[in-house]
Design a protein around this motif. Structure first.
Motif, short mmCIF file in Angstrom:
data_model
loop_
_atom_site.label_atom_id
_atom_site.label_comp_id
_atom_site.label_asym_id
_atom_site.label_seq_id
_atom_site.Cartn_x
_atom_site.Cartn_y
_atom_site.Cartn_z
N ARG A 426 -7.47 16.51 49.59
CA ARG A 426 -7.19 15.23 49.03
C ARG A 426 -6.33 14.13 49.59
NH1 ARG A 426 -4.73 15.50 44.57
NH2 ARG A 426 -4.38 17.76 44.46
N ASP A 427 -5.26 14.96 50.03
CA ASP A 427 -4.31 14.12 50.94
C ASP A 427 -4.79 13.65 52.19
OD1 ASP A 427 -2.59 14.44 48.58
OD2 ASP A 427 -0.92 15.39 49.80
N ARG A 429 -7.62 12.98 52.80
CA ARG A 429 -8.83 12.06 52.78
C ARG A 429 -8.42 10.65 53.00
NH1 ARG A 429 -12.56 9.58 53.64
NH2 ARG A 429 -14.38 9.26 52.33
N ILE A 430 -7.11 10.23 52.71
CA ILE A 430 -6.86 8.78 52.78
C ILE A 430 -6.71 8.43 54.01
CG2 ILE A 430 -4.35 9.25 52.47
CD1 ILE A 430 -6.56 6.35 51.40
#
Lengths: 592, 592
Positions: A426-427, A429-430
């Motif tokens: 999730r991290d 992804r940015i």
């Protein structure tokens, strides 16, 4: 909970055996001997493993809390930020006149890697501050520098970048935030900015916002954008803090990842601001720091992959499940460890071979930025400009993919938030989105960088690869394992570039339909080239007879894997590119 | 907030023009005329768009709440579950004798698709119930069927599957949960199971757990595993509810996605259980329903991608950013919509061309399951067994990738949880993991399915593709756009299979090192073949002169895209496969 150990031997290999930094003529590089860099890296590693990494998961879970338009970072992040600041880690390449250590940007990059791997969300507070420092250092007046740089350099105050508005991200020409000139030379800034990382928090006495806005009456569109310094707290002549400025956090965004960073909606209501650089030249000011900012984001992509890999590896060695197809490897246990299974090994090798090449390529990029900034080396500047979309776009696409692979090794346990593997995904992804979404990176590469200076930087790159291949045509094993795949991939890259030149003249859509594929094709060539050079460096290490044979042999085997298993992607990308615009643009908009 | 509309025209195309269901001799298929299936799909679509989809995001945000070992679904999910149940949607292919509609499994699949797209986490409650129904229907005694099936068929009671334990997932032979026989013929089940979807909730009066456990004294390992029915509430002779059984939810897992489904740790403490099927044949019982269960998970992968695509498409048409490189397309507006940009179009075409082929391929698979179950068609059974790893593994890998691409079109807005695009990515991620992680699917394909029956099913598949190519060698355009790419990709597949046969004899690692690549290579061949057949069906539609020309032309153009842009991946996978085990297995475990 995931753990992290800085891969110091690998970093040292890149600095001293791959880049041979202390032999370079870049100012400050001769001081970078192996003992000196090891001392820095060991301290950075300790801080990362012992302080930052253990707080990564809690930062994700607590997230930033919002209270009536004011927000705080996760509790867990306060202590390490201070530790990081007090240790001087945020000021490693800050000029000595502003209180820093004045080391090259390359050393900032190397010392920063472990902190990004250990805790990306937290590291962003200092990363954005570093960006604000750089912008003011390059574009500020002497008075501005004196006012802002010492506090930003030390991270006593933190910085932000304010570009995006609700209706515009990539197309900043649509911007509505305005800056009205005042008689005293200041401006009044009004408007709303969104997605502002580290926009509001309670860790520093002041926050220095860099804000893009339009001065009424200026040119239309992107040419009418100017850059302003807008502090949260106004600053008196003696650099003490004055009144609260007209800027406030309107909301905290609930995001997929980087929960430990406060991403804010920032409302500017006649806030006092100071023009940075020339009026209407705001985009040019942003561009001067763009390569560096994008390199930082590229690093985030693979630094997350590195951390995820370390944990996937540990799990693959520890978790007992099934038996090796070639016969039991752990007869004393109820089953063999996951790592005996070829598909698990394949996944680990994908990750390892990517991470190590991504590191070396990024560090090489940082060394180009040093040459550009410290020596005005135009060729280095041209090369890093060409390759920045690869570092940002390709390395974050792949970094994310590798985090997903690392998570996959955990099976169901990878999907549970307490295990921490989801956070890496999730991290990471940015990094594919911010600082120019990866589609925009591909557009920048194919639409602008390839043709820059009549294609000279691209030709230089091709020529350098060609020379390398010629210089290494003796060793038959090396030719088979490294040179042949590199040549073949490089030929695919040239053929794709040729296709763009020929078809792009007639139909620009034909080139842009293949932009993302080209970014990936070229990314594989760059990492393949990096691996071939690293393998040479490892061979030299072996030949010297002084180092750790296992380390060098592992390095070469990992490189062989990349060449054999990853470089074949170039042919797929080439075929897609050569299919042109027709398949992509066949449908009318209404037919979708 | 995301929205969803069931793609009824596309589903009807697959059922009636691609599969030509009502012409098939599978029992029940002749009743499936276009009006009948349209009526079902329209109602399923309405329920999905109006009731299920609007609750998807709130289910994600609220998640399931745990209170002292008891847990409830998100508030938002109660109403639609009842609606779905009362509408008979959960019983569409349940036998009429147990209160269902007795339609083919294919129709269950088609009616289920919109519900999975609209709200995957919620749909899982009925999906697992359907699995429990099927297991008891196949393996239960008449008394067991009478007791459990009517309530499971109607979803008045829900079901679960209990396989995984903390220390074992893939390798179930390591299982510790035990089942002690009692004098009355029942068993006492004790142990802990984890990752139990829909394990505990307050939506049904009873929950029927299917539990794998070992009867003490039975064979070692996987051969000593038996399957049991263990209800949450004991059931009296008259099927009224009795006392609470010795099973309780120990904890609710905090997961990356599918928050709307309660994933539980289930503790069995001498719970009363009933043997289902034969003792020690629990795995065989699981296997009989495996193709169906895995097809359901494969569908989840692309159904999420379909929902994500619909929203990405709407955003790409709506969001104004930049100008088309070929000249302004929206002169009245401040910028052109995203969809004018070739790289955005490329991404949308990637998604669209994948989703449509994935649907057709999955439905075709469902029709094979119907032939197998309803007619005992051994060839259909062999074919679906061969292709199940593709449906489950390849379609979920790609479905996730397409969700990431859809999210990417939103830029920063895709990273904000309120936008809902992150949820598609996070929810789709689990489909790559559960019901046999995708690496295990690849292992099953290469290590077992390829060689099954001496390779006959694989040879049948190759032969069918060959015949198709021969039968369609007339139309030059069709040959260029569809037959040539399909032939080439199929040749790559055969070459890879040949490599496995030859090298796998000497070294099993050589085959298994390429297992994931083979699953993807074969996946592209299957979808390419599906596209070629769909294009033929669309040509027939055009030739009939009665249908919607735009629809058929769009279908053919979308197929052309897949052939031109996706099939080139087969050469990359082949090259990786043919590099064999050496690069993959080069490092000793300690060298990592």
């Amino acid at each position: 909970m995931p753990s992290y150990t800085a891969p110091i031997r690998d970093i040292q290999f890149v600095l001293h055996e791959f880049l041979r930094v202390s032999e370079q003529d870049t100012p400050g590089y001769t001081d970078l001997d192996a003992d000196f860099t090891a001392a820095i890296l060991e301290e950075a590693g300790k801080l990362s493993s012992a302080v930052l990494a253990p707080l990564n998961l809690s930062g994700d879970h607590e997230a930033a809390a919002s209270t009536t338009g004011w927000c705080a970072r996760p509790r867990a992040s306060r202590r390490p930020s201070t530790r990081s600041r007090d240790g001087g880690w945020t000021a490693i390449d800050v000029a000595e006149e502003f209180g820093g250590q004045g080391l090259p940007y390359l050393m900032h990059t190397a010392a920063n890697e472990p902190m990004v791997s250990a805790n990306m969300a937290l590291n962003m507070y200092q990363g954005l501050t570093h960006g604000a420092y750089t912008a003011i250092k390059i574009h500020g007046t002497d008075a501005q520098k004196a006012c802002w740089l010492p506090k930003l350099g030390s991270c006593e105050w933190t910085g932000t970048m304010n570009l995006t508005e609700p209706h515009c991200g990539t197309d900043l020409g649509l911007m509505r935030t305005k800056a009205v000139p005042q008689e005293d030379g200041t401006y009044r800034i009004s408007g709303q900015k969104i997605f502002i990382s580290a926009g509001e928090h309670d860790m520093a006495e002041n926050i220095v916002h860099l804000v893009l806005a339009k001065i009424p009456g200026g040119p239309e569109g992107i040419k009418g954008v100017s850059l302003f310094v807008v502090p949260k707290m106004l600053v008196n002549e003696d650099v003490s803090l004055g009144a609260r400025n007209g800027v406030a956090c309107g909301a905290l965004e609930d995001k997929m990842g980087i929960h430990g960073n406060a991403t804010c909606v920032m409302n500017y209501d006649e806030a006092e601001g100071y023009l940075l650089g020339e009026a209407h030249k705001g985009m040019r000011a942003m561009f001067t720091m763009m390569n560096e900012a994008r390199l930082g984001v590229g690093l985030q992509g693979w630094a997350q992959s590195e951390a995820a890999y370390q944990n996937a590896l540990a799990y693959a060695k520890d978790r007992l499940q099934g038996r090796a197809v070639t016969g039991t490897k752990n007869p004393a246990g109820p089953a063999d460890p996951l790592i005996v299974h070829p598909d698990i090994r394949r996944s680990l090798m994908d990750q390892k071979s990517f991470n190590e090449a991504a590191r070396a390529f990024t560090y090489w990029g940082a060394s180009m930025i040093d040459r550009s900034h410290k020596m005005g080396d135009a060729q280095a500047e041209a090369m890093i400009s060409l390759l920045t979309p690869i570092i940002k776009g390709f390395l974050t696409d792949k970094g994310f993919e590798m985090c997903v692979q690392a998570q996959q090794i955990f099976g169901g346990h990878g999907y549970i938030e307490d295990g921490g593997m989801s956070q890496f995904v999730r991290d990471a992804r940015i990094a594919m989105i911010y600082e120019g979404a990866n589609g925009v990176q591909a557009l920048d590469l194919v639409g602008r960088k390839l043709a820059a200076q009549g294609g000279k930087p691209m030709m230089t790159l091709i020529e350098e690869i060609k020379v390398f291949c010629k210089e290494n045509a003796e060793d038959a094993d090396f030719v088979r394992d490294f040179i042949e795949p590199l040549k073949s991939a490089s030929k695919d890259m040239q053929q794709a570039a040729m296709f763009f030149m020929q078809s792009g003249m007639k139909d620009p859509d034909a080139a842009l339909s293949g932009s993302t594929d080209f970014m990936h094709l070229m990314g594989h060539v760059c990492l393949g080239w990096t691996w071939a050079r690293m393998a040479k460096a490892a061979q030299a290490g072996l030949a010297s007879g002084t180092g750790d044979r296992d380390f060098y042999e592992t390095k070469i085997a990992t490189g062989r894997y990349y060449m054999a298993r990853q470089l074949p992607a170039t042919k797929m990308h080439l075929a897609r590119i050569e299919s042109g615009a027709a398949p992509v643009m066949a449908l009318e908009v209404d037919a979708f």
